[in-house]
Design a protein around this motif. Sequence first.
Motif, PDB file in Angstrom:
ATOM      1  N   ARG A  56     -32.261  62.415  86.403  1.00 34.62           N
ATOM      2  CA  ARG A  56     -32.574  62.159  87.816  1.00 34.62           C
ATOM      3  C   ARG A  56     -34.068  61.871  88.013  1.00 34.62           C
ATOM      4  O   ARG A  56     -34.437  60.986  88.775  1.00 34.62           O
ATOM      5  CB  ARG A  56     -32.156  63.351  88.675  1.00 34.62           C
ATOM      6  CG  ARG A  56     -30.664  63.456  88.864  1.00 34.62           C
ATOM      7  CD  ARG A  56     -30.357  64.553  89.891  1.00 34.62           C
ATOM      8  NE  ARG A  56     -28.947  64.721  90.052  1.00 34.62           N
ATOM      9  CZ  ARG A  56     -28.257  65.759  89.595  1.00 34.62           C
ATOM     10  NH1 ARG A  56     -28.874  66.739  88.953  1.00 34.62           N
ATOM     11  NH2 ARG A  56     -26.963  65.835  89.784  1.00 34.62           N
ATOM     12  N   ARG A  58     -36.139  60.702  85.738  1.00 36.91           N
ATOM     13  CA  ARG A  58     -36.423  59.407  85.113  1.00 36.91           C
ATOM     14  C   ARG A  58     -36.001  58.258  86.035  1.00 36.91           C
ATOM     15  O   ARG A  58     -36.730  57.282  86.199  1.00 36.91           O
ATOM     16  CB  ARG A  58     -35.712  59.321  83.763  1.00 36.91           C
ATOM     17  CG  ARG A  58     -36.332  58.321  82.821  1.00 36.91           C
ATOM     18  CD  ARG A  58     -35.784  58.421  81.404  1.00 36.91           C
ATOM     19  NE  ARG A  58     -36.354  59.572  80.694  1.00 36.91           N
ATOM     20  CZ  ARG A  58     -35.671  60.663  80.339  1.00 36.91           C
ATOM     21  NH1 ARG A  58     -34.403  60.767  80.596  1.00 36.91           N
ATOM     22  NH2 ARG A  58     -36.272  61.646  79.711  1.00 36.91           N
ATOM     23  N   ASP A  59     -34.810  58.372  86.654  1.00 31.42           N
ATOM     24  CA  ASP A  59     -34.354  57.331  87.575  1.00 31.42           C
ATOM     25  C   ASP A  59     -35.236  57.245  88.819  1.00 31.42           C
ATOM     26  O   ASP A  59     -35.514  56.154  89.319  1.00 31.42           O
ATOM     27  CB  ASP A  59     -32.887  57.545  87.969  1.00 31.42           C
ATOM     28  CG  ASP A  59     -31.912  56.886  87.017  1.00 31.42           C
ATOM     29  OD1 ASP A  59     -32.341  56.025  86.206  1.00 31.42           O
ATOM     30  OD2 ASP A  59     -30.712  57.205  87.087  1.00 31.42           O
ATOM     31  N   LYS A  62     -38.227  55.322  87.883  1.00 30.21           N
ATOM     32  CA  LYS A  62     -37.903  53.893  87.767  1.00 30.21           C
ATOM     33  C   LYS A  62     -37.890  53.235  89.138  1.00 30.21           C
ATOM     34  O   LYS A  62     -38.414  52.125  89.303  1.00 30.21           O
ATOM     35  CB  LYS A  62     -36.540  53.696  87.099  1.00 30.21           C
ATOM     36  CG  LYS A  62     -36.499  54.008  85.629  1.00 30.21           C
ATOM     37  CD  LYS A  62     -35.075  53.807  85.115  1.00 30.21           C
ATOM     38  CE  LYS A  62     -34.889  54.275  83.712  1.00 30.21           C
ATOM     39  NZ  LYS A  62     -33.504  54.063  83.246  1.00 30.21           N
ATOM     40  N   VAL A  63     -37.295  53.904  90.120  1.00 27.76           N
ATOM     41  CA  VAL A  63     -37.267  53.358  91.484  1.00 27.76           C
ATOM     42  C   VAL A  63     -38.687  53.203  92.002  1.00 27.76           C
ATOM     43  O   VAL A  63     -39.039  52.171  92.586  1.00 27.76           O
ATOM     44  CB  VAL A  63     -36.418  54.259  92.420  1.00 27.76           C
ATOM     45  CG1 VAL A  63     -36.591  53.852  93.878  1.00 27.76           C
ATOM     46  CG2 VAL A  63     -34.948  54.200  92.025  1.00 27.76           C
ATOM     47  N   THR A  69     -32.461  51.194  87.770  1.00 27.65           N
ATOM     48  CA  THR A  69     -32.048  52.546  87.416  1.00 27.65           C
ATOM     49  C   THR A  69     -30.981  52.469  86.331  1.00 27.65           C
ATOM     50  O   THR A  69     -30.477  51.387  86.010  1.00 27.65           O
ATOM     51  CB  THR A  69     -31.467  53.292  88.628  1.00 27.65           C
ATOM     52  OG1 THR A  69     -30.268  52.631  89.044  1.00 27.65           O
ATOM     53  CG2 THR A  69     -32.472  53.375  89.770  1.00 27.65           C
ATOM     54  N   SER A  70     -30.605  53.611  85.796  1.00 24.94           N
ATOM     55  CA  SER A  70     -29.576  53.641  84.756  1.00 24.94           C
ATOM     56  C   SER A  70     -28.260  53.068  85.264  1.00 24.94           C
ATOM     57  O   SER A  70     -27.587  52.326  84.542  1.00 24.94           O
ATOM     58  CB  SER A  70     -29.388  55.068  84.243  1.00 24.94           C
ATOM     59  OG  SER A  70     -29.066  55.945  85.305  1.00 24.94           O
ATOM     60  N   GLU A  72     -27.910  50.837  87.680  1.00 23.66           N
ATOM     61  CA  GLU A  72     -28.093  49.396  87.861  1.00 23.66           C
ATOM     62  C   GLU A  72     -28.050  48.647  86.529  1.00 23.66           C
ATOM     63  O   GLU A  72     -27.551  47.523  86.464  1.00 23.66           O
ATOM     64  CB  GLU A  72     -29.402  49.119  88.595  1.00 23.66           C
ATOM     65  CG  GLU A  72     -29.381  49.576  90.040  1.00 23.66           C
ATOM     66  CD  GLU A  72     -30.742  49.539  90.709  1.00 23.66           C
ATOM     67  OE1 GLU A  72     -30.785  49.322  91.940  1.00 23.66           O
ATOM     68  OE2 GLU A  72     -31.768  49.733  90.013  1.00 23.66           O
ATOM     69  N   ALA A 104     -29.809  57.284  81.212  1.00 22.99           N
ATOM     70  CA  ALA A 104     -31.155  57.642  81.679  1.00 22.99           C
ATOM     71  C   ALA A 104     -31.837  58.572  80.684  1.00 22.99           C
ATOM     72  O   ALA A 104     -32.648  59.408  81.043  1.00 22.99           O
ATOM     73  CB  ALA A 104     -31.126  58.260  83.070  1.00 22.99           C
ATOM     74  N   THR A 107     -36.292  55.228  79.239  1.00 18.15           N
ATOM     75  CA  THR A 107     -36.641  54.206  80.219  1.00 18.15           C
ATOM     76  C   THR A 107     -36.881  52.885  79.502  1.00 18.15           C
ATOM     77  O   THR A 107     -37.603  52.831  78.510  1.00 18.15           O
ATOM     78  CB  THR A 107     -37.922  54.618  80.988  1.00 18.15           C
ATOM     79  OG1 THR A 107     -37.658  55.853  81.650  1.00 18.15           O
ATOM     80  CG2 THR A 107     -38.321  53.558  82.003  1.00 18.15           C
ATOM     81  N   ASP A 113     -36.631  45.047  81.508  1.00 16.57           N
ATOM     82  CA  ASP A 113     -36.181  45.063  82.901  1.00 16.57           C
ATOM     83  C   ASP A 113     -36.219  43.652  83.490  1.00 16.57           C
ATOM     84  O   ASP A 113     -35.255  43.197  84.103  1.00 16.57           O
ATOM     85  CB  ASP A 113     -37.077  46.005  83.713  1.00 16.57           C
ATOM     86  CG  ASP A 113     -36.474  46.379  85.042  1.00 16.57           C
ATOM     87  OD1 ASP A 113     -35.689  47.347  85.077  1.00 16.57           O
ATOM     88  OD2 ASP A 113     -36.789  45.699  86.037  1.00 16.57           O
TER      89      ASP A 113
END
Length: 177
Positions: A56, A58-59, A62-63, A69-70, A72, A104, A107, A113
Amino acid sequence: MTNCKICKSENINQFIDIENITYKGTVLSVSMEYSICDDCEREFVSKQQILNNDARVRDAKKVADGMLTSTEIYEARMALRLTQEQASLVFGGGKNAFSKYERAEVTQSAAMDKLIRVCLKHSNIFNELQVSAGLPARSNQLCYEDNIVQYPKRKAANQERFKPVKSIELLRDVAYG
């Protein structure tokens, strides 16, 4: 379910609270799991809860960084109709990279990405990467070069390069970016 390490009780309740984390000068609100023993009132975090909390965090980072995110990444892989193994061949990153991205656990790089996002928007680039990875290209991909409409009164300077379109069959929506 986990037993309490102090009193060995199985009467454990799990909770989720919002915790604020500072990341690059921004405060991120992340839901965090923990457990409390009903018998001795000991608060603890199980191994699985630690893994979930790390994912959570880590996501959330990322946001904040504007990255996928994982979830996505998983959805992108599904949209491109690739297995995790095929995705690693097409995009690189190693044999287990996409499994780790989707859980997740790791990263993805900013370059990875961007490459995933480009392939979602531009099917012709994705097809080239598939072929270079040794996978068959999809023949049903639409490309704007194949859908030139002729105008009867005037001709484009390069019109002889393009074949006339007799009918247009829309196989699926495609974003031309």
